[in-house]
Design an enzyme around this catalytic site. Structure first.
Site, short mmCIF file in Angstrom:
data_model
loop_
_atom_site.label_atom_id
_atom_site.label_comp_id
_atom_site.label_asym_id
_atom_site.label_seq_id
_atom_site.Cartn_x
_atom_site.Cartn_y
_atom_site.Cartn_z
N LYS A 43 0.81 -1.20 0.00
CA LYS A 43 0.00 0.00 0.00
C LYS A 43 0.85 1.26 0.00
O LYS A 43 0.37 2.35 -0.28
CB LYS A 43 -0.87 0.04 1.27
CG LYS A 43 -1.80 -1.13 1.40
CD LYS A 43 -2.55 -0.99 2.76
CE LYS A 43 -3.00 -2.31 3.28
NZ LYS A 43 -3.45 -2.21 4.68
N GLY A 44 2.11 1.14 0.39
CA GLY A 44 2.95 2.29 0.72
C GLY A 44 3.06 3.37 -0.34
O GLY A 44 3.26 4.54 -0.02
N GLU A 99 7.61 2.78 -5.95
CA GLU A 99 7.75 2.26 -4.59
C GLU A 99 7.87 3.43 -3.62
O GLU A 99 8.31 4.53 -4.00
CB GLU A 99 8.98 1.35 -4.54
CG GLU A 99 9.34 0.76 -3.21
CD GLU A 99 8.28 -0.12 -2.57
OE1 GLU A 99 7.14 0.36 -2.41
OE2 GLU A 99 8.61 -1.25 -2.18
N ASP A 100 7.49 3.21 -2.36
CA ASP A 100 7.64 4.26 -1.36
C ASP A 100 9.09 4.34 -0.87
O ASP A 100 9.68 5.40 -0.80
CB ASP A 100 6.66 4.06 -0.19
CG ASP A 100 6.74 2.68 0.45
OD1 ASP A 100 7.49 1.81 -0.03
OD2 ASP A 100 6.04 2.46 1.46
N ASP A 103 14.41 -0.60 1.01
CA ASP A 103 15.11 -0.80 2.27
C ASP A 103 16.13 -1.93 2.08
O ASP A 103 17.23 -1.69 1.57
CB ASP A 103 14.04 -1.10 3.34
CG ASP A 103 14.57 -1.22 4.74
OD1 ASP A 103 15.58 -0.59 5.06
OD2 ASP A 103 13.96 -1.95 5.54
N LYS A 131 17.05 3.65 1.20
CA LYS A 131 17.85 3.46 2.41
C LYS A 131 18.99 2.50 2.07
O LYS A 131 18.97 1.33 2.46
CB LYS A 131 16.95 2.80 3.47
CG LYS A 131 16.79 3.55 4.77
CD LYS A 131 16.13 2.64 5.81
CE LYS A 131 14.66 2.87 5.99
NZ LYS A 131 14.05 1.99 7.02
N PHE A 152 13.62 4.25 10.83
CA PHE A 152 12.30 3.87 10.34
C PHE A 152 11.47 5.13 10.16
O PHE A 152 11.38 5.96 11.07
CB PHE A 152 11.62 2.90 11.31
CG PHE A 152 10.54 2.11 10.64
CD1 PHE A 152 10.85 0.97 9.91
CD2 PHE A 152 9.21 2.50 10.73
CE1 PHE A 152 9.86 0.23 9.27
CE2 PHE A 152 8.21 1.77 10.09
CZ PHE A 152 8.54 0.64 9.37
N VAL A 153 10.88 5.28 8.99
CA VAL A 153 10.14 6.50 8.68
C VAL A 153 8.67 6.19 8.41
O VAL A 153 8.34 5.10 7.94
CB VAL A 153 10.76 7.26 7.48
CG1 VAL A 153 12.16 7.76 7.82
CG2 VAL A 153 10.79 6.40 6.23
N ASP A 159 3.80 3.36 6.62
CA ASP A 159 3.15 3.03 7.88
C ASP A 159 4.12 2.46 8.91
O ASP A 159 5.21 2.00 8.58
CB ASP A 159 2.08 1.96 7.65
CG ASP A 159 2.70 0.59 7.35
OD1 ASP A 159 3.49 0.51 6.39
OD2 ASP A 159 2.40 -0.37 8.09
N ARG A 165 -0.06 6.46 7.80
CA ARG A 165 0.05 6.65 6.35
C ARG A 165 -0.48 8.00 5.92
O ARG A 165 -0.09 8.55 4.90
CB ARG A 165 -0.74 5.57 5.60
CG ARG A 165 -0.19 4.16 5.76
CD ARG A 165 -0.85 3.24 4.74
NE ARG A 165 -0.69 1.83 5.06
CZ ARG A 165 0.35 1.09 4.69
NH1 ARG A 165 1.34 1.64 4.01
NH2 ARG A 165 0.42 -0.18 5.00
P1 IMP Z 1 12.46 -4.00 1.55
O1 IMP Z 1 11.89 -5.23 0.93
O2 IMP Z 1 13.22 -4.31 2.81
O3 IMP Z 1 13.28 -3.17 0.59
O4 IMP Z 1 11.28 -3.13 2.07
C1 IMP Z 1 10.39 -2.55 1.22
C2 IMP Z 1 9.07 -2.28 1.92
O5 IMP Z 1 9.18 -2.22 3.35
C3 IMP Z 1 8.58 -0.94 1.48
O6 IMP Z 1 7.65 -1.13 0.46
C4 IMP Z 1 7.94 -0.38 2.71
O7 IMP Z 1 6.56 -0.63 2.66
C5 IMP Z 1 8.54 -1.12 3.88
N1 IMP Z 1 9.51 -0.29 4.59
C6 IMP Z 1 10.85 -0.34 4.55
N2 IMP Z 1 11.42 0.60 5.31
C7 IMP Z 1 10.41 1.29 5.85
C8 IMP Z 1 10.33 2.43 6.72
O8 IMP Z 1 11.33 3.02 7.17
N3 IMP Z 1 9.08 2.85 7.03
C9 IMP Z 1 7.95 2.27 6.57
N4 IMP Z 1 7.97 1.22 5.74
C10 IMP Z 1 9.18 0.74 5.39
MG MG Z 2 4.86 -1.07 4.35
#
Ligand code: IMP
Ligand code: MG
Length: 176
Positions: A43-44, A99-100, A103, A131, A152-153, A159, A165
Site C-alpha cells: 500500500k505504501g 515504490e515508497d 530498504d 535506504k 524507520f520512517v 506506515d 500513512r
Molecule cells: P524492503 O523489501 O526491505 O526493501 O522493504 C520494502 C518495503 O518495506 C517498502 O515497500 C515499505 O513498505 C517497507 N519499509 C521499509 N522501510 C520502511 C520504513 O522506514 N518505514 C515504513 N515502511 C518501510
Molecule cells: Mg509497508
C-alpha cells in the site's frame, strides 16, 4: 503523531513536493513518447504515486500490485508473496514501478524479477526514498527522491503497524 517518543520531521510536505516534481520532470523527459504502464506497489506507494502521476503530462496507464514481506513491524521477513496481482499485460510494455522506500531491496528485487519474466519492453524503478545502508540484495533505483538514513520512517503513505500513512510529512520513528 502518537508514539511514546517525540516525532521528528525528516522531510516536510514542501520538501516532498519538490522531490516529487523533480522526479516527474526526469520521468517526463524519458517517457513522454512511451505510453508507459505505471505500477504502484501497495500500500505504501499510493499517495506518492497519486501525486507523481498528476505531474506527468503524457499518456500513461496505471495498475497496482500488492506484495507482502513485512510481518507488520519494522523487520522484513525475507519472503515476498503476491497478495493481489496485476490486471494489465506487461509483455511488450514500458513499465515504471513506483515504490515508497527501498530498504533491504528484498521486495523490489522480487518484483523486478517477477515482471522481467513477463517480458516487458523496458522496466525501471522509481522510489520516493532509498535506504542504501540496509541493502541485502542489490537494487538499482532509476529515479530516487531522497536517500534516507538508517531510521524507520512514516507518513506520506508509509506506515508503522498500518498507522500514520495519512501524515502529510515524513517523520522518523524514534527509538529504533
Ligand atoms: P524492503 O523489501 O526491505 O526493501 O522493504 C520494502 C518495503 O518495506 C517498502 O515497500 C515499505 O513498505 C517497507 N519499509 C521499509 N522501510 C520502511 C520504513 O522506514 N518505514 C515504513 N515502511 C518501510
Ligand atoms: Mg509497508
Amino acid at each position: 503523531m502518537n508514539t511514546q517518543s517525540k516525532p521528528r520531521i525528516l522531510f516536510s510536505r514542501v520538501e516532498v513536493e519538490a522531490a516529487v516534481r523533480r522526479l516527474a520532470a526526469d520521468i517526463t523527459r524519458d517517457y513522454q513518447d512511451k505510453h508507459p504502464l505505471v505500477i504502484g506497489i501497495l500500500k505504501g506507494s499510493f499517495i506518492f504515486m497519486a501525486d507523481l502521476i498528476r505531474f506527468l503530462d503524457f499518456p500513461l496507464e496505471v495498475d497496482f500490485i500488492r506484495l507482502s514481506s513485512y510481518g507488520g513491524g519494522k523487520q522484513n521477513s525475507g519472503k515476498v508473496k503476491v497478495e493481489q496481482g496485476l490486471r494489465s499485460q506487461v509483455k511488450g510494455r514500458d513499465i515504471l514501478v513506483i515504490e515508497d522506500i527501498v530498504d533491504t531491496g528484498i521486495t523490489t528485487a522480487f518484483l523486478i524479477g517477477y515482471l522481467q519474466q513477463k517480458d516487458p519492453t523496458s522496466l525501471k524503478l522509481c522510489s520516493l526514498m532509498d535506504k542504501p545502508s540496509r541493502r541485502k540484495i542489490p537494487v538499482n533505483v532509476d529515479y530516487s527522491g531522497f536517500i534516507v538514513p538508517n531510521k524507520f520512517v512514516v507518513g506520506y503513505g508509509l506506515d508503522y503497524d498500518e498507522k500514520y500513512r495519512n501524515l502529510p510529512d515524513v517523520y522518523i520513528v524514534e527509538g529504533d
